[in-house]
Design an enzyme around this catalytic site. Structure first.
Site, PDB file in Angstrom:
ATOM      1  N   ASP A 180      -2.574   7.222   1.584  1.00  0.00           N
ATOM      2  CA  ASP A 180      -1.799   6.311   0.773  1.00  0.00           C
ATOM      3  C   ASP A 180      -1.897   4.995   1.489  1.00  0.00           C
ATOM      4  OD1 ASP A 180       0.061   6.749  -1.715  1.00  0.00           O
ATOM      5  OD2 ASP A 180       1.163   5.394  -0.206  1.00  0.00           O
ATOM      6  N   TYR A 310       4.191  -3.085  -2.175  1.00  0.00           N
ATOM      7  CA  TYR A 310       3.233  -3.210  -3.206  1.00  0.00           C
ATOM      8  C   TYR A 310       2.844  -4.836  -3.606  1.00  0.00           C
ATOM      9  CZ  TYR A 310       2.745   1.771  -4.077  1.00  0.00           C
ATOM     10  OH  TYR A 310       2.826   3.117  -4.053  1.00  0.00           O
ATOM     11  N   HIS A 364      -2.245  14.752  -2.998  1.00  0.00           N
ATOM     12  CA  HIS A 364      -1.979  13.437  -2.253  1.00  0.00           C
ATOM     13  C   HIS A 364      -1.193  13.584  -0.887  1.00  0.00           C
ATOM     14  CE1 HIS A 364      -2.129   8.926  -2.175  1.00  0.00           C
ATOM     15  NE2 HIS A 364      -0.957   9.015  -2.301  1.00  0.00           N
TER      16      HIS A 364
END
Length: 391
Positions: A180, A310, A364
């Protein structure tokens, strides 16, 4: 705090914070719901009601707090921001320094199960010569690190901060690992400090990462184009969280900062979608560990600063220039329930791939879901690179 101070850190959340949390959980206002397939529109109301009941009646934050405090934790200041990190020394003849970087919706809590496996391999069926000294920092804006108050905190800046941290700890050369956001930060470390990184191990390559392709490079293959097509379909079906966190994170943050049930729903939906589970995320990750991750966001009030990472990184996407390569040796491990992953040929356009393997299970959150399998792959990748590391 002097800029070069490294101070021990112990976690103690004030009791009034926990009292307020329980009050908010009991006062949760539940949304309406329509008949649909489970999780089609998000976590089912009945599921979240079960989560809140468990959180109120059975979850023990003080027990989890003690578990976290069982690790050696520290705080230092880098670029006017506090950086919280775990620093566990390896048990072996020459432990390799290794920095592990978490992602979102995870936190440093992701790494708690894998740390002892890496630091003390003999106690976990391994060999003493495979020991690592493990450093797990919290990305600024996450966990107990400081929250940036001005724009510009992206993965590249974090890589600079980690290089400073490792220098401050006395590790001139070291390995780096992540998935990630941790994959972005680790790759940026290898790109920006190739002389300091002895190896780069990744359990994810971002769907938004792009290598530099020039007219003299081989054209995009059918396999690579198929990957790009899958990424487009995935983004259309699952990428709404990226859109909102990349553009209007503050709008979202009002709800997540005010409602613990809302925060848990936002995070747990991703753990369910991205982990190797069938119906609920606790099939892959213990519920107490999931709630501890949620609690880290809640007690620190970092829903906004974490989401804002982000938007910061949207301003500087990880796109390499034509001909630009990340030089340190790179290992990639894929997992069956991971987000779309590129073929090896795509990664080789940008990375010096020397190791490419697949695990039989996991998604993930590799360190959370399959710490033993991931640790074994990390050991295998770094084994021939150890002589290149000098602490």
């Amino acid at each position: 705090m002097s800029v070069f101070d490294i101070k021990p850190f112990s976690l103690t959340v004030a009791e009034d914070v926990l009292v307020d949390l329980r009050h908010r959980l009991r006062a949760t206002r539940w949304p309406d719901e329509v008949s649909a397939a489970a999780w089609q529109y998000g976590p089912p109301v009945s599921y979240m009601q079960d989560i809140v009941r468990y959180w109120l009646d059975r979850y023990d934050w003080r027990q989890q707090e003690a578990r976290i405090n069982g690790f050696h934790q520290y705080i230092t200041e880098i670029d006017e921001l506090a950086v919280h990190f775990i620093h566990e020394r390896g048990v072996g003849p020459d432990p390799m320094p290794l920095v592990l970087t978490h992602g979102w919706p995870g936190s440093f809590v992701e790494m708690l199960r894998i740390i002892p496996i890496l630091t003390d391999p003999v106690a976990h069926g391994g060999r003493a010569e495979d020991a690592f000294t493990v450093i797990v920092p919290s990305i600024p804006g996450h966990g107990f690190s400081g929250r940036p108050t001005r724009p510009g905190m992206n993965y590249s800046v974090v890589a600079d901060m980690w290089a400073t941290l490792m220098e401050r700890l006395g590790y001139r050369r070291f390995g780096t690992q992540g998935g990630d956001w941790g994959a972005w930060v680790s790759a940026a470390l290898a790109l920006q400090y190739p002389d300091r990184i002895c190896g780069l191990h990744l359990n994810y390559l971002s769907t938004r990462f792009r290598p530099g392709i020039s007219s003299s490079d081989r054209p995009v293959s059918d396999e690579e184009q198929g990957y790009l097509d899958r990424v487009g379909k995935w983004a259309e079906a699952e990428g709404a969280y990226i859109a909102i966190q990349s553009t209007k994170p503050l709008t979202l943050a009002y709800g997540l900062t005010d409602s613990p049930a809302g925060l848990a729903a936002w995070l747990l939906e991703k753990f369910r979608s991205w982990s190797d589970c069938v119906s609920v995320p606790q099939e892959a990750i213990a519920l107490d560990e999931l709630l501890t991750d949620v609690m880290v966001y809640w007690v620190t009030g970092t829903a906004h600063s974490a989401a804002r990472f982000y938007s910061e990184s949207r301003e500087r996407p990880f796109h390499l220039a034509a001909g630009e390569k990340i030089l340190p040796p790179c290992g990639v491990v894929t997992l069956p329930r991971e987000l779309p992953m590129p073929p090896r040929s795509w990664a080789e356009r940008a990375f010096n791939i020397v190791h490419w393997t697949s695990l039989p299970r996991g998604g993930h959150f590799a360190a959370f879901e399959q710490p033993e399998l991931l640790a074994d792959d990390i050991r295998t990748f770094f084994r021939p690179l150890r002589k290149r590391s000098v602490a």
